[in-house]
Design a protein around this motif. Structure first.
Motif, PDB file in Angstrom:
ATOM      1  N   LEU A   6       1.233 -18.159  47.707  1.00  0.00           N
ATOM      2  CA  LEU A   6      -0.335 -17.513  47.886  1.00  0.00           C
ATOM      3  C   LEU A   6      -0.890 -17.523  49.000  1.00  0.00           C
ATOM      4  CD1 LEU A   6      -2.885 -17.365  45.735  1.00  0.00           C
ATOM      5  CD2 LEU A   6      -3.109 -19.581  46.032  1.00  0.00           C
ATOM      6  N   LEU A   7      -0.894 -18.351  49.926  1.00  0.00           N
ATOM      7  CA  LEU A   7      -1.591 -18.436  51.272  1.00  0.00           C
ATOM      8  C   LEU A   7      -0.812 -17.231  51.902  1.00  0.00           C
ATOM      9  CD1 LEU A   7      -3.428 -19.602  52.921  1.00  0.00           C
ATOM     10  CD2 LEU A   7      -1.473 -21.236  54.032  1.00  0.00           C
ATOM     11  N   THR A   8       0.427 -17.083  51.952  1.00  0.00           N
ATOM     12  CA  THR A   8       0.947 -15.901  52.870  1.00  0.00           C
ATOM     13  C   THR A   8       0.336 -14.354  52.327  1.00  0.00           C
ATOM     14  OG1 THR A   8       3.062 -17.021  53.095  1.00  0.00           O
ATOM     15  CG2 THR A   8       3.086 -14.637  53.426  1.00  0.00           C
ATOM     16  N   ALA A   9       0.252 -14.305  50.846  1.00  0.00           N
ATOM     17  CA  ALA A   9      -0.158 -13.001  50.223  1.00  0.00           C
ATOM     18  C   ALA A   9      -1.554 -13.055  50.711  1.00  0.00           C
ATOM     19  CB  ALA A   9      -0.391 -13.158  48.746  1.00  0.00           C
ATOM     20  N   ALA A  61      -2.133 -16.469  60.795  1.00  0.00           N
ATOM     21  CA  ALA A  61      -0.741 -16.168  61.451  1.00  0.00           C
ATOM     22  C   ALA A  61       0.198 -16.629  60.411  1.00  0.00           C
ATOM     23  CB  ALA A  61      -0.695 -16.887  62.658  1.00  0.00           C
ATOM     24  N   LEU A  62       0.430 -16.127  59.364  1.00  0.00           N
ATOM     25  CA  LEU A  62       1.514 -16.421  58.491  1.00  0.00           C
ATOM     26  C   LEU A  62       2.373 -14.879  58.196  1.00  0.00           C
ATOM     27  CD1 LEU A  62       0.283 -18.812  55.622  1.00  0.00           C
ATOM     28  CD2 LEU A  62       1.473 -19.141  58.091  1.00  0.00           C
ATOM     29  N   LEU A  63       3.595 -15.020  58.286  1.00  0.00           N
ATOM     30  CA  LEU A  63       4.325 -13.638  58.048  1.00  0.00           C
ATOM     31  C   LEU A  63       5.119 -13.945  56.809  1.00  0.00           C
ATOM     32  CD1 LEU A  63       6.244 -13.239  61.631  1.00  0.00           C
ATOM     33  CD2 LEU A  63       4.078 -12.164  60.709  1.00  0.00           C
ATOM     34  N   PRO A  64       5.036 -12.687  55.957  1.00  0.00           N
ATOM     35  CA  PRO A  64       5.984 -12.786  55.190  1.00  0.00           C
ATOM     36  C   PRO A  64       7.517 -13.195  55.312  1.00  0.00           C
ATOM     37  CG  PRO A  64       4.713 -10.728  54.868  1.00  0.00           C
ATOM     38  CD  PRO A  64       4.641 -11.457  56.131  1.00  0.00           C
ATOM     39  N   PRO A  78       9.271 -21.237  56.933  1.00  0.00           N
ATOM     40  CA  PRO A  78       8.164 -21.790  56.887  1.00  0.00           C
ATOM     41  C   PRO A  78       8.045 -22.682  57.617  1.00  0.00           C
ATOM     42  CG  PRO A  78       9.153 -21.378  54.610  1.00  0.00           C
ATOM     43  CD  PRO A  78      10.163 -20.858  55.635  1.00  0.00           C
ATOM     44  N   GLU A  79       8.790 -23.681  58.034  1.00  0.00           N
ATOM     45  CA  GLU A  79       9.057 -24.927  59.058  1.00  0.00           C
ATOM     46  C   GLU A  79      10.355 -25.129  59.328  1.00  0.00           C
ATOM     47  OE1 GLU A  79       7.625 -29.491  58.503  1.00  0.00           O
ATOM     48  OE2 GLU A  79       7.774 -28.358  57.000  1.00  0.00           O
ATOM     49  N   ALA A 104       8.452 -19.163  62.732  1.00  0.00           N
ATOM     50  CA  ALA A 104       8.144 -19.856  62.114  1.00  0.00           C
ATOM     51  C   ALA A 104       6.797 -20.273  61.845  1.00  0.00           C
ATOM     52  CB  ALA A 104       8.719 -21.305  62.528  1.00  0.00           C
ATOM     53  N   HIS A 105       6.126 -20.641  60.755  1.00  0.00           N
ATOM     54  CA  HIS A 105       4.671 -20.989  60.477  1.00  0.00           C
ATOM     55  C   HIS A 105       4.429 -22.350  61.043  1.00  0.00           C
ATOM     56  CE1 HIS A 105       5.160 -18.243  56.699  1.00  0.00           C
ATOM     57  NE2 HIS A 105       5.147 -17.488  57.624  1.00  0.00           N
TER      58      HIS A 105
END
Length: 309
Positions: A6-9, A61-64, A78-79, A104-105
């Motif tokens: 959800l957050l990435t979208a 700053a999130l990448l799919p 993600p981590e 990495a997120h």
């Protein structure tokens, strides 16, 4: 259901209907509000809801996870512990890291310059490491960090962010830090395998003095994915040319982007002033040319020295 999906979208700051978001997050529209309660407070307040549409007030700053690039093999996690460590371990084991990128997120063992830890909150910082293999020895790659800084500065400028460089490889806006670079190398099979770690503030970090962000400094709106793509494009151009020609073709451009060019500066070792003088520019080896009152022109390698003004 997945809060991360959800957050990435929502991370690009664009409006999306709850039906689309529910499909992405593998839940139902009615459950989205409950899912959003998992958001950290500093992100929680960014959500805007209007007539069935959700968006964040600003991109984060999130990448799919399916992010791709035509010139690099990209992996998004993600981590992880440290993106630099992952590539270094592969290089030491003999695996190819050339033109590989790990983003990495969050990193729970991230490293900065001079042995400092690198800390960030989810969505604040665009963080990734680039692998590149050179035929030159490590001693011949002294200006690599300057070339990487220049590539990042030029990429950000293309995106409306008037970044400068603080020698040797900090990205700044005025006196505020925008990003940093950490390069680590492994010599294996007569080649130098460089791992180039890059962190750029996408949001202004909380509780960090003298910092700024891409979003605060840019006069254009871009998602993290767009910034990431342009950075990789320019890095590929600069690293390819540097491997062929060295630093000389970049020297004038670097000095033009150097915040402290022709300024009085102080060089610190730890918290102590080691030297001070007038920044004349840089050499083809990436050293700072420092005019001093007591010893003529000194040539300073970055090492454990940091620059202040």
């Amino acid at each position: 259901m997945s809060f991360a999906l959800l957050l990435t979208a929502l991370s690009d700051g664009k409006s999306r209907h709850v039906t689309e978001l529910a499909q992405i997050a593998q839940t139902t529209p009615a459950q989205l509000n409950g899912l959003w309660q998992q958001a950290p407070q500093y992100l929680h307040n960014l959500l805007r809801q209007n007539d069935g549409y959700w968006k964040l007030a600003k991109a984060i700053a999130l990448l799919p996870e399916n992010t791709r690039h035509p010139l690099f093999d990209v992996q998004v996690q993600p981590e992880t512990t440290s993106t630099n460590t992952l590539l270094l371990d592969d290089a030491r084991s003999g695996c190819s890291i050339h033109q590989r990128v790990i983003a990495a997120h969050t990193q729970n063992a991230g490293r900065g310059q001079q042995g400092k830890s690198w800390h960030n909150q989810l969505g604040e910082c665009l963080m990734f490491s680039v692998g590149w293999t050179f035929s030159q020895t490590q001693a011949e790659l002294g200006a690599l960090s300057l070339v990487v800084a220049l590539a990042c500065q030029r990429a950000l400028s293309q995106l409306g962010c008037a970044a400068q460089i603080k020698w040797s490889n900090d990205l700044v806006i005025g006196m505020d830090k925008l990003g940093g670079i950490l390069i680590e190398t492994v010599r294996h099979n007569n080649q130098t395998h460089a791992v180039i770690g890059i962190g750029i503030n996408f949001l202004v970090p909380e509780h960090v003095d003298n910092s700024t962000s891409f979003q605060a400094a840019s006069n254009e709106k871009h998602s993290a994915a767009e910034v990431f793509t342009v950075l990789l494009n320019v890095l590929h151009q600069h690293l390819t040319q540097f491997a062929q020609t060295g630093f000389a073709p970049f020297q004038v451009a670097y000095e033009a982007a150097h915040r402290d060019q022709n300024q009085t500066v102080y060089l610190l070792r730890g918290e102590q002033i080691a030297q001070y003088g007038y920044a004349l520019g840089v050499t083809e080896r990436g050293e700072l040319r420092l005019q001093t009152d007591y010893g003529g022109v000194q040539y300073i390698a970055s090492g454990e020295v940091s620059l202040r003004r």
